[in-house]
Design an enzyme around this catalytic site. Structure first.
Site, PDB file in Angstrom:
ATOM      1  N   SER A  46       0.812  -1.223   0.000  1.00  0.00           N
ATOM      2  CA  SER A  46       0.000   0.000   0.000  1.00  0.00           C
ATOM      3  C   SER A  46       0.846   1.273   0.000  1.00  0.00           C
ATOM      4  O   SER A  46       0.380   2.337   0.398  1.00  0.00           O
ATOM      5  CB  SER A  46      -0.970   0.016   1.197  1.00  0.00           C
ATOM      6  OG  SER A  46      -1.783  -1.140   1.192  1.00  0.00           O
ATOM      7  N   ARG A  47       2.103   1.157  -0.423  1.00  0.00           N
ATOM      8  CA  ARG A  47       3.022   2.297  -0.466  1.00  0.00           C
ATOM      9  C   ARG A  47       3.316   2.876   0.926  1.00  0.00           C
ATOM     10  O   ARG A  47       3.812   3.990   1.054  1.00  0.00           O
ATOM     11  CB  ARG A  47       2.506   3.411  -1.388  1.00  0.00           C
ATOM     12  CG  ARG A  47       2.398   2.998  -2.856  1.00  0.00           C
ATOM     13  CD  ARG A  47       3.776   2.662  -3.407  1.00  0.00           C
ATOM     14  NE  ARG A  47       3.770   2.412  -4.842  1.00  0.00           N
ATOM     15  CZ  ARG A  47       3.753   1.209  -5.409  1.00  0.00           C
ATOM     16  NH1 ARG A  47       3.697   0.122  -4.646  1.00  0.00           N
ATOM     17  NH2 ARG A  47       3.778   1.073  -6.717  1.00  0.00           N
ATOM     18  N   LEU A  48       3.050   2.092   1.976  1.00  0.00           N
ATOM     19  CA  LEU A  48       3.386   2.518   3.337  1.00  0.00           C
ATOM     20  C   LEU A  48       4.785   1.996   3.666  1.00  0.00           C
ATOM     21  O   LEU A  48       4.984   1.162   4.562  1.00  0.00           O
ATOM     22  CB  LEU A  48       2.348   2.014   4.341  1.00  0.00           C
ATOM     23  CG  LEU A  48       0.949   2.597   4.171  1.00  0.00           C
ATOM     24  CD1 LEU A  48      -0.012   1.981   5.184  1.00  0.00           C
ATOM     25  CD2 LEU A  48       0.983   4.120   4.335  1.00  0.00           C
TER      26      LEU A  48
END
Length: 211
Positions: free
Chosen positions: A188-190
Site C-alpha cells: 500500500s506504499r506505506l
C-alpha cells in the site's frame, strides 16, 4: 499498458527501529551482504549525484569499492564531469537500489580524495585492460569516433606494456556520510524509512520517516 499503469506492491520484508543496528555502517554492511548472498546483478552499483558550477545536478552509476567506518570509497577520473563538479562542490548523494530485495539506501555527505597510496594500491589491483583504459580515456571529453579511442588505447598499450603507472588524473574518492536512509518497500506504499543523521559529536541520531 500505459506507463502510469505500471506498478508493483512490495511485500518481501519490513524494517523497524528495533531491528536495525545502532550504527548505519553496520546496517549497510548487513544489507550489502544480503544483496551479495542473493546473487543480485552488480550489488555494488550505486548512483552518484553531483552539482555543477551552474547549479544543475547530474548523476551516473559507479561501483563502490570499499565501505568502512571512514566512509564509502570509489575510483574515477578526477577530470571527468563528476570530478570537476566535486572540485567545486564537495558534497554528493549516493543511491543503492536493490530492486529484487525492494530496498534502497540513500547516502549524503562530504567527499574528499583518498591518499595517493590508496589510489596506487587499487589501480595496481585492477585488470591490465582496465588500467590501460584509464590512461587512454579523457573521460567526459568529446572524441571524433570510436576508432580514435582505440588508437589512444593502443598507444597506451605500446608505451606501458604490462606495467602501467597510475595517471595523476585518476584515483579514489571517499564520501564521509552525514545522512544515511534505509528504505524498505511495503504494501500500500506505506514503506519503511529509517534515517540516521550524524551529530556534531560524531554519534548518530535515528528516526522513522513517513513514506
Amino acid at each position: 499498458m500505459s506507463i502510469a499503469e505500471l506498478r508493483k506492491d512490495y511485500s518481501r520484508a519490513s524494517l523497524s527501529e528495533a531491528d536495525v543496528a545502532s550504527d548505519p555502517i553496520e546496517q549497510f554492511s548487513r544489507w550489502f551482504d544480503e544483496a551479495i548472498k542473493s546473487e543480485l546483478p552488480e550489488p555494488n552499483a550505486m548512483s552518484v549525484a553531483t552539482v555543477g558550477n551552474d547549479g544543475r545536478p547530474s548523476s551516473r552509476i559507479v561501483l563502490i569499492k570499499q565501505v568502512d567506518a571512514n566512509g564509502f570509497t570509489w575510483f574515477t577520473n578526477y577530470e571527468s564531469r563528476k570530478g570537476l563538479d566535486i572540485k567545486k562542490h564537495p558534497y554528493v548523494a549516493l543511491l543503492f537500489h536493490w530492486v529484487e530485495l525492494e530496498r534502497q539506501v540513500r547516502i549524503e555527505g562530504q567527499i574528499e580524495r583518498v591518499s595517493a597510496a590508496e589510489s596506487d594500491a587499487y589501480f595496481a589491483s585492477r585488470p591490465l585492460r582496465s588500467q590501460l583504459g584509464a590512461i587512454a580515456s579523457q573521460q567526459s571529453q568529446p572524441i571524433a569516433d570510436r576508432n580514435l579511442l582505440e588508437t589512444h588505447y593502443a598507444a597506451a598499450e605500446q608505451e606501458y606494456g604490462s606495467h602501467p603507472v597510475r595517471p595523476q588524473h585518476w584515483g579514489g574518492y571517499r564520501v564521509k556520510p552525514e545522512r544515511i536512509e534505509f528504505w524498505q518497500g511495503r504494501p500500500s506504499r506505506l514503506h519503511d524509512r529509517i534515517l540516521y543523521t550524524r551529530t556534531a559529536n560524531g554519534t548518530w541520531d535515528r528516526q522513522r520517516l513517513q513514506p
